[in-house]
Design an enzyme around this catalytic site. Structure first.
Site, PDB file in Angstrom:
ATOM      1  N   HIS A  89      -4.225  15.871  25.520  1.00  0.00           N
ATOM      2  CA  HIS A  89      -2.986  15.955  24.737  1.00  0.00           C
ATOM      3  C   HIS A  89      -2.288  14.611  24.636  1.00  0.00           C
ATOM      4  O   HIS A  89      -1.555  14.339  23.693  1.00  0.00           O
ATOM      5  CB  HIS A  89      -2.008  16.945  25.377  1.00  0.00           C
ATOM      6  CG  HIS A  89      -2.555  18.318  25.547  1.00  0.00           C
ATOM      7  ND1 HIS A  89      -2.865  19.131  24.489  1.00  0.00           N
ATOM      8  CD2 HIS A  89      -2.863  19.023  26.665  1.00  0.00           C
ATOM      9  CE1 HIS A  89      -3.333  20.282  24.940  1.00  0.00           C
ATOM     10  NE2 HIS A  89      -3.344  20.243  26.252  1.00  0.00           N
ATOM     11  N   HIS A 115       4.021   9.771  30.484  1.00  0.00           N
ATOM     12  CA  HIS A 115       3.101   9.987  29.365  1.00  0.00           C
ATOM     13  C   HIS A 115       3.828   9.672  28.058  1.00  0.00           C
ATOM     14  O   HIS A 115       5.024   9.368  28.062  1.00  0.00           O
ATOM     15  CB  HIS A 115       2.567  11.425  29.387  1.00  0.00           C
ATOM     16  CG  HIS A 115       3.635  12.447  29.207  1.00  0.00           C
ATOM     17  ND1 HIS A 115       4.227  13.089  30.281  1.00  0.00           N
ATOM     18  CD2 HIS A 115       4.264  12.910  28.101  1.00  0.00           C
ATOM     19  CE1 HIS A 115       5.153  13.913  29.814  1.00  0.00           C
ATOM     20  NE2 HIS A 115       5.203  13.829  28.503  1.00  0.00           N
ATOM     21  N   HIS A 117       4.267  10.392  23.595  1.00  0.00           N
ATOM     22  CA  HIS A 117       4.097  11.226  22.398  1.00  0.00           C
ATOM     23  C   HIS A 117       4.146  10.292  21.198  1.00  0.00           C
ATOM     24  O   HIS A 117       5.034   9.441  21.118  1.00  0.00           O
ATOM     25  CB  HIS A 117       5.213  12.272  22.306  1.00  0.00           C
ATOM     26  CG  HIS A 117       5.219  13.232  23.458  1.00  0.00           C
ATOM     27  ND1 HIS A 117       4.541  14.420  23.458  1.00  0.00           N
ATOM     28  CD2 HIS A 117       5.812  13.144  24.678  1.00  0.00           C
ATOM     29  CE1 HIS A 117       4.716  15.052  24.609  1.00  0.00           C
ATOM     30  NE2 HIS A 117       5.496  14.296  25.371  1.00  0.00           N
ATOM     31  N   GLU A 129       9.537  12.993  20.059  1.00  0.00           N
ATOM     32  CA  GLU A 129       9.843  14.425  20.155  1.00  0.00           C
ATOM     33  C   GLU A 129      11.313  14.662  19.829  1.00  0.00           C
ATOM     34  O   GLU A 129      11.644  15.475  18.977  1.00  0.00           O
ATOM     35  CB  GLU A 129       9.504  14.924  21.562  1.00  0.00           C
ATOM     36  CG  GLU A 129       8.022  14.782  21.865  1.00  0.00           C
ATOM     37  CD  GLU A 129       7.510  15.911  22.719  1.00  0.00           C
ATOM     38  OE1 GLU A 129       7.832  15.921  23.916  1.00  0.00           O
ATOM     39  OE2 GLU A 129       6.797  16.774  22.182  1.00  0.00           O
ATOM     40  N   HIS A 142       7.931   9.512  28.204  1.00  0.00           N
ATOM     41  CA  HIS A 142       8.540  10.436  29.165  1.00  0.00           C
ATOM     42  C   HIS A 142       8.135  10.065  30.591  1.00  0.00           C
ATOM     43  O   HIS A 142       6.945  10.025  30.898  1.00  0.00           O
ATOM     44  CB  HIS A 142       8.076  11.882  28.894  1.00  0.00           C
ATOM     45  CG  HIS A 142       8.684  12.466  27.658  1.00  0.00           C
ATOM     46  ND1 HIS A 142       8.207  13.611  27.070  1.00  0.00           N
ATOM     47  CD2 HIS A 142       9.760  12.081  26.923  1.00  0.00           C
ATOM     48  CE1 HIS A 142       8.958  13.890  26.003  1.00  0.00           C
ATOM     49  NE2 HIS A 142       9.892  12.981  25.893  1.00  0.00           N
ATOM     50  N   THR A 224       8.454  20.019  27.097  1.00  0.00           N
ATOM     51  CA  THR A 224       8.148  20.103  25.668  1.00  0.00           C
ATOM     52  C   THR A 224       6.719  20.573  25.421  1.00  0.00           C
ATOM     53  O   THR A 224       6.270  20.600  24.279  1.00  0.00           O
ATOM     54  CB  THR A 224       8.368  18.743  24.969  1.00  0.00           C
ATOM     55  OG1 THR A 224       7.468  17.788  25.535  1.00  0.00           O
ATOM     56  CG2 THR A 224       9.804  18.267  25.144  1.00  0.00           C
TER      57      THR A 224
END
Ligand code: NAG
Ligand code: NAG
Ligand code: NAG
Length: 316
Positions: A89, A115, A117, A129, A142, A224
């Site tokens: 992911h 990590h 996004h 996000e 994050h 999330t």
């Protein structure tokens, strides 16, 4: 999360997809039987009323002068070996328990992992996000922590006051290479496939975050990603990390998911605020024009990459 459910979901997906195996990855953002619209079916918390991410509407944010700056300890340069994995992911770096945040109330949170996004799919380069006044930024970082009153992340992850995430946005313009990211980005090539891991030797998370670590938005939300547990105290930094277009392109194009497709647009859509109040510890002055902040450290407005820039990136 219940492990039976984790085992059942891929099995179910297998039947629904008529035999297209989903190698150990149950949920997705946009493809297959368990895309984000269907998360609540298997992960009930994802349908809750205190979900993340949200749109941060600056004129509705409540300035709270009692919110002091965060005290980040152990975030500076440190020696050691830090595992970095492609989990199908995102890319995730394991962090040492010496990294901590103390919030305005004196609650201490211990770092667990960080990590990212991002976007990158053809029509939508941006992949943060949280959005700010409806604007999606290029990347969101994050740094996930757990409350030090619990023995471990595992013990905290179900607790009502268990987690805190320090989040930051990346902006991209024609900035030069951000050398604080060079080591991290060069390691992405080692973890092209999900499940692969590599090791960062030495780490400086502080340098990977914005310069201004004092000004933040704060609210109560959730993870999330499934299981979307509603126990996250969010601290979203107002300042930005600056990366070059090439660096952003590499993050958007280096990793594959469980279907061997490039991991792109790995962000969840924003969720309803539902009477929650977002607080900040700095003043936003809309009367002085878009992007004007009480902070002297960030005079420049934030600008979305234009479609021209997008075309440039695709061609690169
Ligand atoms: C920050 O936290 C550390 C560790 O808890 C403490 O020693 C230090 O005094 C704190 N600094 C500030 C400015 O509060
Ligand atoms: C501090 O505690 C008060 C009262 O419990 C709460 O409303 C507030 O959100 C907390 N602030 C932080 C930064 O944890
Ligand atoms: C992904 O690619 C690798 C290497 O080519 C291959 O071994 C693997 O079976 C592929 N996985 C899927 C789901 O296609």
């Amino acid at each position: 999360m219940c492990s039976t459910m984790r085992a059942l979901v891929p099995l179910l997906s297998l039947f629904l997809l008529g035999g297209q195996a989903q190698h150990g990855s149950d949920w997705t953002y946009s493809e297959g039987a368990l895309d984000e619209a269907h998360w609540p079916k298997h992960y009930p918390h994802c349908g809750g009323r205190r979900q993340s991410p949200i749109d941060l509407q600056r004129t509705k944010v409540r300035y709270n002068p009692a919110l002091k700056g965060l005290n980040l300890t152990g975030y500076e340069s440190q020696a050691g070996e830090f595992p970095m994995v492609n989990n199908g992911h995102t890319v995730q770096i394991s962090l040492p328990g010496t990294m901590r945040i103390t919030d305005a109330n004196g609650t201490v949170y211990i770092a667990q992992q960080m990590h990212f996004h991002w976007g990158g799919a053809s029509s939508d380069i941006s992949g943060s996000e949280h959005t700010v006044d409806g604007i999606r930024h290029v990347i969101e970082i994050h740094v996930v922590h757990y409350n030090s009153k619990y023995q471990s992340y595992e013990a905290a992850q179900e607790a009502q006051d268990g987690l805190a995430v320090l989040a930051a946005f990346v902006e991209v313009k024609d900035y030069p290479e951000n050398t604080y990211y060079s080591n991290f980005i060069s390691h992405l090539a080692n973890i092209k496939y999900p499940g692969q891991s590599t090791t960062l030797t030495g780490l400086d998370v502080q340098d990977m975050l914005p310069k201004n670590l004092q000004h933040y938005y704060s609210y109560q939300g959730s993870l999330t990603t499934p299981p979307c547990t509603e126990n996250v105290h969010w601290f979203v930094l107002a300042d930005f990390v600056k990366l070059s277009m090439t660096q952003v392109w590499k993050l958007e194009n280096s990793l594959l998911d469980h279907q061997n497709k490039t991991i792109q647009n790995d962000y969840r859509r924003t969720q309803p605020l539902n009477h929650r109040v977002v607080e900040s510890n700095f003043v936003y002055l809309p009367s002085q024009g878009e992007g004007h902040w009480a902070s002297q450290k960030r005079p420049k407005p934030r600008i979305q990459p234009s479609s021209t820039c997008h075309a440039w990136l695709r061609a690169a």
